[in-house]
Design an enzyme around this catalytic site. Structure first.
Site, PDB file in Angstrom:
ATOM      1  N   SER A  83      21.058  20.096  76.599  1.00 58.41           N
ATOM      2  CA  SER A  83      20.089  20.935  77.297  1.00 58.41           C
ATOM      3  C   SER A  83      18.820  21.110  76.459  1.00 58.41           C
ATOM      4  O   SER A  83      18.168  20.124  76.134  1.00 58.41           O
ATOM      5  CB  SER A  83      20.746  22.269  77.667  1.00 58.41           C
ATOM      6  OG  SER A  83      19.968  22.960  78.611  1.00 58.41           O
ATOM      7  N   ASP A 128      24.406  19.037  88.538  1.00 57.74           N
ATOM      8  CA  ASP A 128      23.701  19.942  87.630  1.00 57.74           C
ATOM      9  C   ASP A 128      22.605  20.689  88.389  1.00 57.74           C
ATOM     10  O   ASP A 128      21.712  20.076  88.977  1.00 57.74           O
ATOM     11  CB  ASP A 128      23.090  19.127  86.487  1.00 57.74           C
ATOM     12  CG  ASP A 128      22.598  19.980  85.325  1.00 57.74           C
ATOM     13  OD1 ASP A 128      22.227  21.150  85.544  1.00 57.74           O
ATOM     14  OD2 ASP A 128      22.575  19.461  84.196  1.00 57.74           O
ATOM     15  N   HIS A 146      25.962  21.650  84.858  1.00 55.56           N
ATOM     16  CA  HIS A 146      25.198  21.645  83.614  1.00 55.56           C
ATOM     17  C   HIS A 146      26.093  21.762  82.381  1.00 55.56           C
ATOM     18  O   HIS A 146      25.784  21.165  81.340  1.00 55.56           O
ATOM     19  CB  HIS A 146      24.185  22.790  83.631  1.00 55.56           C
ATOM     20  CG  HIS A 146      23.203  22.726  82.509  1.00 55.56           C
ATOM     21  ND1 HIS A 146      22.372  21.637  82.309  1.00 55.56           N
ATOM     22  CD2 HIS A 146      22.907  23.612  81.511  1.00 55.56           C
ATOM     23  CE1 HIS A 146      21.611  21.853  81.243  1.00 55.56           C
ATOM     24  NE2 HIS A 146      21.926  23.036  80.741  1.00 55.56           N
TER      25      HIS A 146
END
Length: 269
Positions: free
Chosen positions: A97, A221, A249
């Site tokens: 991320s 996601d 995610h």
């Protein structure tokens, strides 16, 4: 766990497992979490003989939470200071991320110093938010709402985020575990890193990658869109894309066994 000081005096928490391993893997977490998200990958990597290094980014986990320094350049500098202090060479850099975006910034401003392979996990790159000429990602207004919630009810932000991580069914205990990791962050780190997520433009970082790169993404996601992953794959030369069809995610846990198989394949290919 040890502390290493970065260039501005901030103490960065550094974790090492199996320092005599055959190869080194450096793990960078995302917002608003800590190194603990990699629990089930650390065990896997150690069992396969790897030397594993992980950090808590400034403002998160057990690292210092200074008032300033949450831009990608400084956090890439923090990584560089750890790499130099531990004398790491020929290692695989893994970023999840926001950690993926910071890893990409490291590749540009430090020319990938010491990195032999890059693995991006649901990376919030090259820009997490929309901007002129870039209609991808979240709107600035939606991120402003996250920042406002972090400023007024951070426990609720952590609750919301922990549930948004997953597309596959998870136990309440697992969701609460991620919530507790998010709560372990500092308030200032959560807010200031979210501002960086909103404002940083990393489009110039992608073309600076000149090592084999694997991109692992969850098809479901809701935090990092498929458009961002497509751009990463197109702009990073000879990158390899892995898609987990039933993951969101929180890719390193959502389909744990499938992810670990994919991760090991990316490590070895």
């Amino acid at each position: 766990m040890n502390y290493l000081r970065s260039t501005d005096g901030t103490k960065i928490a550094v974790y090492e497992w199996n320092p005599w391993g055959k190869e080194t893997v450096f793990l960078v977490h995302g917002w608003p979490l800590s190194h603990k998200i990699y629990e089930y990958q650390v065990e896997l990597l150690v069992n396969f003989g790897y030397h594993v290094v992980a950090i808590d980014l400034r403002g998160f986990g057990r690292s210092d939470a200074p008032a300033f320094g949450y831009g990608y350049d400084q956090m890439a500098e923090d990584i560089y200071q750890v790499v130099c202090a531990l004398r790491l060479q020929n290692f695989t850099l893994v970023g999840f991320s926001m950690g993926g975006a910071i890893a990409l910034r490291y590749m540009r401003i430090f020319r990938g110093y010491g990195v032999k392979k890059l693995i991006l996990l649901a990376a919030a790159a090259p820009s997490w938010t929309q901007r002129p000429g870039y209609p991808y990602g979240l709107t600035r207004e939606s991120v402003d709402q996250l920042i406002e919630l972090a400023s007024t009810d951070r426990p609720q932000l952590c609750e919301n985020f922990s549930r948004q991580l997953f597309a596959s069914p998870q136990t309440e205990a697992a969701i609460d575990w991620f919530r507790q990791i998010a709560l372990s962050a500092s308030g200032i780190g959560t807010i200031q890193a979210a501002i960086s997520l909103r404002d940083e433009d990393g489009r110039a970082d992608l073309c600076a990658v000149h090592v084999p790169t694997a991109i692992i993404h969850g098809a479901k996601d809701e935090v990092v869109s498929n458009d961002l992953v497509r751009i990463q794959h197109e702009e990073i030369a000879d990158s390899q894309l892995y898609t987990l069809e039933n993951s969101g995610h929180g890719i390193m846990y959502d389909e744990l066994e499938a992810f670990n198989r994919c991760f090991l394949h990316a490590m070895c290919s």
